[in-house]
Design an enzyme around this catalytic site. Structure first.
Site, PDB file in Angstrom:
ATOM      1  N   SER A 107      20.353 -13.725  73.008  1.00  0.00           N
ATOM      2  CA  SER A 107      20.807 -12.348  72.826  1.00  0.00           C
ATOM      3  C   SER A 107      22.161 -12.280  72.139  1.00  0.00           C
ATOM      4  O   SER A 107      22.980 -13.194  72.214  1.00  0.00           O
ATOM      5  CB  SER A 107      20.892 -11.652  74.188  1.00  0.00           C
ATOM      6  OG  SER A 107      21.720 -12.394  75.059  1.00  0.00           O
ATOM      7  N   GLN A 109      25.629 -11.332  72.485  1.00  0.00           N
ATOM      8  CA  GLN A 109      26.288 -11.315  73.788  1.00  0.00           C
ATOM      9  C   GLN A 109      27.766 -11.612  73.657  1.00  0.00           C
ATOM     10  O   GLN A 109      28.256 -12.074  72.620  1.00  0.00           O
ATOM     11  CB  GLN A 109      25.646 -12.344  74.709  1.00  0.00           C
ATOM     12  CG  GLN A 109      25.750 -13.782  74.205  1.00  0.00           C
ATOM     13  CD  GLN A 109      24.992 -14.753  75.083  1.00  0.00           C
ATOM     14  OE1 GLN A 109      25.594 -15.442  75.909  1.00  0.00           O
ATOM     15  NE2 GLN A 109      23.667 -14.821  74.912  1.00  0.00           N
ATOM     16  N   HIS A 111      31.143 -12.724  76.709  1.00  0.00           N
ATOM     17  CA  HIS A 111      31.460 -13.047  78.096  1.00  0.00           C
ATOM     18  C   HIS A 111      32.783 -12.380  78.464  1.00  0.00           C
ATOM     19  O   HIS A 111      33.706 -12.329  77.651  1.00  0.00           O
ATOM     20  CB  HIS A 111      31.547 -14.554  78.296  1.00  0.00           C
ATOM     21  CG  HIS A 111      30.320 -15.283  77.854  1.00  0.00           C
ATOM     22  ND1 HIS A 111      29.076 -15.029  78.395  1.00  0.00           N
ATOM     23  CD2 HIS A 111      30.132 -16.229  76.904  1.00  0.00           C
ATOM     24  CE1 HIS A 111      28.180 -15.808  77.804  1.00  0.00           C
ATOM     25  NE2 HIS A 111      28.791 -16.538  76.890  1.00  0.00           N
ATOM     26  N   LYS A 134      34.016 -16.894  81.361  1.00  0.00           N
ATOM     27  CA  LYS A 134      33.066 -17.897  80.882  1.00  0.00           C
ATOM     28  C   LYS A 134      33.375 -18.320  79.447  1.00  0.00           C
ATOM     29  O   LYS A 134      32.540 -18.167  78.560  1.00  0.00           O
ATOM     30  CB  LYS A 134      31.637 -17.348  80.978  1.00  0.00           C
ATOM     31  CG  LYS A 134      30.551 -18.411  80.791  1.00  0.00           C
ATOM     32  CD  LYS A 134      29.177 -17.761  80.695  1.00  0.00           C
ATOM     33  CE  LYS A 134      28.108 -18.792  80.414  1.00  0.00           C
ATOM     34  NZ  LYS A 134      26.807 -18.174  80.090  1.00  0.00           N
ATOM     35  N   GLU A 136      33.300 -20.914  76.546  1.00  0.00           N
ATOM     36  CA  GLU A 136      32.287 -21.967  76.423  1.00  0.00           C
ATOM     37  C   GLU A 136      32.393 -22.696  75.089  1.00  0.00           C
ATOM     38  O   GLU A 136      32.853 -22.140  74.087  1.00  0.00           O
ATOM     39  CB  GLU A 136      30.879 -21.385  76.599  1.00  0.00           C
ATOM     40  CG  GLU A 136      30.455 -20.394  75.545  1.00  0.00           C
ATOM     41  CD  GLU A 136      29.108 -19.748  75.852  1.00  0.00           C
ATOM     42  OE1 GLU A 136      28.755 -19.616  77.039  1.00  0.00           O
ATOM     43  OE2 GLU A 136      28.417 -19.362  74.889  1.00  0.00           O
ATOM     44  N   HIS A 278      28.596 -13.389  70.030  1.00  0.00           N
ATOM     45  CA  HIS A 278      27.892 -14.542  69.489  1.00  0.00           C
ATOM     46  C   HIS A 278      26.428 -14.486  69.887  1.00  0.00           C
ATOM     47  O   HIS A 278      26.022 -13.705  70.748  1.00  0.00           O
ATOM     48  CB  HIS A 278      28.518 -15.853  69.980  1.00  0.00           C
ATOM     49  CG  HIS A 278      28.511 -16.010  71.467  1.00  0.00           C
ATOM     50  ND1 HIS A 278      29.430 -15.384  72.293  1.00  0.00           N
ATOM     51  CD2 HIS A 278      27.713 -16.725  72.315  1.00  0.00           C
ATOM     52  CE1 HIS A 278      29.200 -15.700  73.550  1.00  0.00           C
ATOM     53  NE2 HIS A 278      28.153 -16.514  73.598  1.00  0.00           N
ATOM     54  N   ARG A 297      25.063  -8.344  77.393  1.00  0.00           N
ATOM     55  CA  ARG A 297      24.120  -8.387  76.277  1.00  0.00           C
ATOM     56  C   ARG A 297      24.002  -7.023  75.600  1.00  0.00           C
ATOM     57  O   ARG A 297      24.186  -5.984  76.239  1.00  0.00           O
ATOM     58  CB  ARG A 297      22.732  -8.820  76.756  1.00  0.00           C
ATOM     59  CG  ARG A 297      22.694 -10.194  77.406  1.00  0.00           C
ATOM     60  CD  ARG A 297      21.309 -10.522  77.934  1.00  0.00           C
ATOM     61  NE  ARG A 297      21.238 -11.857  78.513  1.00  0.00           N
ATOM     62  CZ  ARG A 297      21.530 -12.139  79.773  1.00  0.00           C
ATOM     63  NH1 ARG A 297      21.889 -11.158  80.605  1.00  0.00           N
ATOM     64  NH2 ARG A 297      21.441 -13.371  80.217  1.00  0.00           N
ATOM     65  N   LYS A 303      16.188  -8.417  78.190  1.00  0.00           N
ATOM     66  CA  LYS A 303      16.960  -8.207  79.409  1.00  0.00           C
ATOM     67  C   LYS A 303      17.827  -6.952  79.289  1.00  0.00           C
ATOM     68  O   LYS A 303      17.886  -6.305  78.241  1.00  0.00           O
ATOM     69  CB  LYS A 303      17.824  -9.439  79.696  1.00  0.00           C
ATOM     70  CG  LYS A 303      17.019 -10.692  79.989  1.00  0.00           C
ATOM     71  CD  LYS A 303      17.924 -11.865  80.320  1.00  0.00           C
ATOM     72  CE  LYS A 303      17.124 -13.116  80.644  1.00  0.00           C
ATOM     73  NZ  LYS A 303      17.997 -14.277  80.968  1.00  0.00           N
TER      74      LYS A 303
END
Length: 422
Positions: A107, A109, A111, A134, A136, A278, A297, A303
């Site tokens: 998706s 998205q 964070h 989050k 990453e 991203h 998202r 979702k």
């Protein structure tokens, strides 16, 4: 130190999501099988989790004790400095290590940062399941593609001028403000971020009848046998058609006009901080992050879409994809590279040992988790040794020096996530 072993095997958790690769071609399924996990050959295997997150915790090999339970009983394996620095409780680690096998785009998205994560978790614990941020890092282990952060404003302005379907989603005054923000006389900072936010918000909140009509026109233009006018960059056309084949009629496809499209080869890595949009598109990666499962998202997903929180939580920093690249530092022997993103919770070591070669790894001032992504070999530490095969996962306690030895005819490739208190 207690008499408990400082190095021991873990059973990771395998996650089956619809964007994962079919079991027969998924590295996640192959690695999970090496740990004794029964594989459903008809399912897509997307993620292998290695850590203490309660959504999918790793376990010791007896299958009954989670890693966090074991570490709670033996906190010396985490180390006093890490316990104090990160205020970790109940045997939880500051980082989560994953393998991702991506067949279908994830998706659109972002964070949340720590304060936003706390707010979202308090309001919707059913959706935002922890209160941590989050950040990453994605490290390619096969050719890998992704959408990664906002393009430079000049690139987005060019797409507004040469892509009428994209431009149709943005009010004329917002288009002009973004174009004006790229001129030498434009004010820096706040004006440019406001212009980018207005364009992105307009696209992501466009009425369904409008974006579906424009997307239909775009796909028709890109697939017309009469040729494409104006001519899009090859990568953009390839990406749009790929996303449309996977998510027909989805607003997230228009993010291809605003986000950087990156293609990584094995060994290359990118980092994404809080508030950076991203979407991973294809390939297999080692992914490491702060221990969290918070995802906001807004497209390319069946979702829940939380467009208001995604729009409000972005940093609106526009920059080339090179901004996100993590350049590794090479160790003394050249066999190990250090990927050290700009956050304290994690870093990753990648070791590539030719057959028969060995390398000493000094003790780390914190815990680590290692997975062999290729080949086989042996781990040796002061109190023991064990063989390690492709897909097997091991925990290494704080203060434990290791010797790695590659066995067999192939290189031993080991990825090891760790945290130290600095």
């Amino acid at each position: 130190m207690s008499d408990v072993s400082t190095v021991f095997q873990l059973i990771p958790a395998a996650q089956k999501y619809d964007w994962g690769k079919p079991a027969k071609s998924s590295s996640v399924a192959r690695f999970a099988s090496a740990s004794g996990i029964t594989i459903d050959e008809s399912a897509p295997y997307a993620e292998l989790w290695m850590g203490t997150h309660p959504s999918a915790p790793s376990r010791l090999t007896d299958g009954t004790v989670t890693l966090s339970e074991h570490l709670q009983r033996h906190p010396e394996l985490i180390g006093a400095k890490v316990l104090e620095r990160f205020h970790v409780e109940n045997g939880n680690l500051p980082f989560l290590l994953k393998i991702l096998a991506i067949d279908k785009a994830l998706s659109i998205q972002t964070h949340p940062d720590k304060s936003m994560a706390e707010k979202l978790h308090a309001e919707r614990p059913d959706i935002y399941k922890d209160d941590n941020h989050k950040p990453e890092m994605a490290l390619a282990i096969t050719p890998f593609t992704a959408l990664c952060g906002f393009q430079p404003l000049e690139s987005i302005a060019a797409r507004l001028e040469d892509s009428p379907e994209f431009a149709a989603l943005v009010p004329p005054e917002d288009r002009q403000k973004l174009i004006d923000s790229t001129t030498p006389s434009a004010e820096d900072g706040a004006q440019q971020k406001a212009a980018l936010r207005a364009v992105f918000t307009a696209v992501m909140t466009a009425p369904e009848h409008l974006f579906k009509e424009q997307l239909s026109l775009l796909i028709q233009r890109y697939t017309s046998s009469a040729g494409v006018q104006p001519t899009p960059p090859d990568d953009l056309k390839e990406l749009v058609l790929r996303l449309h084949s996977q998510f027909p009629g989805d607003i997230g496809i228009f993010c291809a006009f605003m986000l950087n499209y990156v293609k990584l080869t094995p060994g290359e890595a990118i980092f994404l901080g809080a508030g950076e949009p991203h979407a991973y598109v294809s390939g297999d990666i080692v992914e490491c992050m702060a221990t969290s499962d918070n995802v906001i998202r807004a497209g390319l997903t069946p979702k829940l879409r939380d467009v208001p929180n995604l729009v409000s939580g972005l940093t609106y920093v526009a920059a080339p994809s090179s901004k996100h690249v993590v350049k590794p530092a090479t160790g003394p022997s050249g066999a190990t590279k250090l990927y050290d993103p700009p956050v304290p919770e994690f870093a990753v070591l990648q070791t590539v040992l030719p057959a028969g070669a060995s390398e000493e790894h000094p003790a780390l001032d914190g815990p680590s988790i290692a997975i062999a992504t290729h080949g086989r070999g042996k781990l040796t530490w002061p109190d023991g040794e064990t063989e390690i095969n492709t897909g097997e996962v091991f925990f290494v306690g704080a203060g434990t020096p290791l010797r790695l030895t590659s066995q067999g005819e192939a290189d031993l490739v080991l990825h090891r996530a760790f945290v130290e208190a600095t």
